[in-house]
Write a protein that holds these residues in place. Structure first.
Motif: not given
Length: 552
Positions: A409-416
């Motif tokens: 998984x990849x996201x621009x923020x830790x929360x996302x």
């Protein structure tokens, strides 16, 4: 009752992994006739799928190995194994492992080299050392096996980019940023890999190389290996094991073994019923053991009264499960700076750089007493992805298929990121904030990551003040599920210091020997160092053959 035997030999060896092939070579060197029987259509067993390292104290391959003091090794084993294993078995192992290696090397059966920098897994405990007890096979040109080469069990290249080299060479390549001159010495692995592709040499490293060396030695020694030949029954005659009934080519064969039978057929990691019987937490879904390891030979021993031990344990290893692919164990990547491992609440529960066996035990313990930790989540940032190889990927190269499949998984923020994989977002953010502050100071106040010589061995020497710590602060952020996998089960037939199989009352079943994961490990619940499975497995194969040669 007189048994109508179809064939006769001195020693029958069940299983063509490192333990079985070493037993066969040792028996042949002692003057015995031998047959190796392998249930599957490929030889090599789990050994061929492994890194191929042996934990072999006193190996004698370099100055440190020659100066090893047996009493220091025994101190280390006694302290960490405790009284879980009979002391005479520990003494026998420490005494015989150099003799096993000497037999293989003086006959040019296998060429080894010392992995001098690899620490014991608990180097700070009494008797532990920061390096020198592990050895590995040299690279082997597969074409030397001729028609036997396609029958070798193999898996995809261990190293990213398909580079074929010893672990020592690959480790030097990985340190190019910290010490370019050291890394240059290992570029022969890159050159070898390209040359092998051009010439068809089919170079092999790691466990595949070890299995190939052993199979080549069996060819030189005129020891037959019969594939697709499954053990069905151990045959007793006059109070001792006298032979076996096997199935080969759709028919039953009765093979007499004048000096006995060596069970070296691996564990039972792929037998779901046996795993449920002995350990409700274990599963065959996550194992990296060879697919033929279903416990048949252990069951055959039990059928004639053999005792078993350590059946609830395994050689644990944290594991990625790529869609449609084989499980991938996660060894050195965890100690590199810029990652953490968390449970579903977003909390760390262990030193991520722990030896793999210990980390899975921590994962299982956390899962029993806190938030769900099976699976756990391996979380890292863009800087980590740019710098280090991971799951067969070269640094900085992340195939889109891994994102699309959910493997990563990849996201621009830790929360996302937390929302994408099912981690509590507030918990993960708080954990990373605390971890980052500790990483800057270079001190893991919670789990002491980077304090052990073993941690630092796998870290990045170009990073300071702690080679195992760096903040997770560069987006995008990544997460991968981490499962409690294993390299094989650890329990099996109970043996004495001569590798003879015992009954529950401690008496010997004459003519029956066991080695490798078919036998209860001499390490108890402990994992001593790199090669702690293969080194003892080969040593007990050697001991079994020596004992069989001694017995009239």
């Amino acid at each position: 009752m007189t048994i109508a035997w179809d064939e006769e030999t001195d020693l029958v060896v069940i299983g063509a992994g490192a333990a079985g092939m070493t037993a066969a070579l040792s028996a042949r060197a002692a003057g015995l006739s031998v047959q190796v029987l392998e249930k599957t259509e490929q030889y090599g067993g789990t050994t061929a799928l492994s890194g191929g390292v042996l934990w072999a104290p006193g190996h004698g391959l370099d100055e440190r190995g020659r100066s090893e003091v047996a009493e220091q090794v025994l101190t280390y084993l006694r302290h960490n194994v405790g009284n879980r294993v009979a002391d005479q078995k520990l003494v026998a192992f420490v005494r015989e492992v150099p003799h096993m290696l000497a037999l293989l090397t003086r006959n040019d059966f296998v060429r080894f080299e010392s992995f001098a920098s690899f620490p014991d897994y608990r180097p700070e405990t009494p008797g532990g050392v920061p390096g020198g007890r592990s050895v590995e096979p040299r690279v082997f040109a597969g074409k030397r096996l001729g028609a036997e080469f396609p029958k070798l069990r193999r898996r995809a290249a261990l190293a990213p980019g398909g580079i074929v080299g010893t672990m020592g060479e690959l480790r030097k390549l990985a340190e190019i940023r910290a010490n370019p001159m050291v890394a240059l010495a290992a570029w022969r692995a890159v050159a070898r890999s390209w040359w092998g592709r051009l010439t068809g040499a089919e170079h092999l490293s790691g466990g595949a190389a070890l299995a190939a060396w052993l199979r080549h030695a069996l060819l030189k020694s005129d020891v037959p290996v019969r594939l697709s030949t499954a053990l069905r029954e151990l045959v007793c005659e006059d109070g001792r094991v006298a032979g076996v009934v096997v199935e080969s080519g759709g028919r039953a064969l009765r093979l007499r073994a004048r000096r006995g039978v060596v069970i070296a057929a691996g564990g039972f990691e792929h037998n779901a019923d046996m795993r449920r019987q002995y350990d409700a937490d274990a599963t065959s879904e996550y194992t990296s053991g060879a697919p033929g390891n279903t416990g048949d030979a252990i069951r055959a021993g039990q059928a004639i009264g053999a005792a078993v031990d350590l059946m609830e344990d395994a050689w644990w290893a944290p594991t990625f499960l790529p869609p449609g692919g084989a499980p991938q164990i996660v060894i050195f990547e965890r100690a590199k700076p810029g990652n953490i491992i968390v449970d579903a609440a977003g909390n760390r529960f262990a030193n991520e750089a722990l030896p793999y066996n210990d980390l899975v035990k921590q994962m299982q313990e956390a899962n029993r007493h806190g938030a769900a930790a099976i699976p756990s989540f391996f979380v890292f940032d863009a800087r980590y992805r740019e710098r280090y190889p991971l799951a067969g990927m070269l640094p900085g190269i992340t195939p889109q298929r891994h994102i699309d499949s959910g493997f990563m998984a990849r996201a621009d923020s830790l929360a996302a990121l937390a929302g994408a994989v099912g981690i509590d977002a507030a918990g993960l953010v708080a954990t990373v904030e605390r971890f980052n502050a500790m990483a800057v100071r270079g001190v893991d106040e919670d789990f002491h990551r980077g304090e052990s010589a073993f941690d630092r061995f796998s870290g990045d020497p170009s990073v300071g003040p702690n080679t195992c710590l760096a903040p997770l602060d560069k987006p995008p952020f990544y997460a991968m599920k981490l499962w409690p996998g294993d390299l094989g089960t650890k329990g099996g037939l109970l043996t004495n210091e001569h590798a003879e199989v015992l009954r529950p009352d401690g008496s010997v079943i004459a003519g029956l020997y066991a080695a490798g994961n078919s036998s209860a490990s001499i390490m108890g619940h402990f994992y001593p160092g790199a090669g702690g499975t293969i080194g003892p497995a080969m040593t007990w194969g050697y001991i079994a053959a020596q004992r069989a040669a001694e017995m009239a």
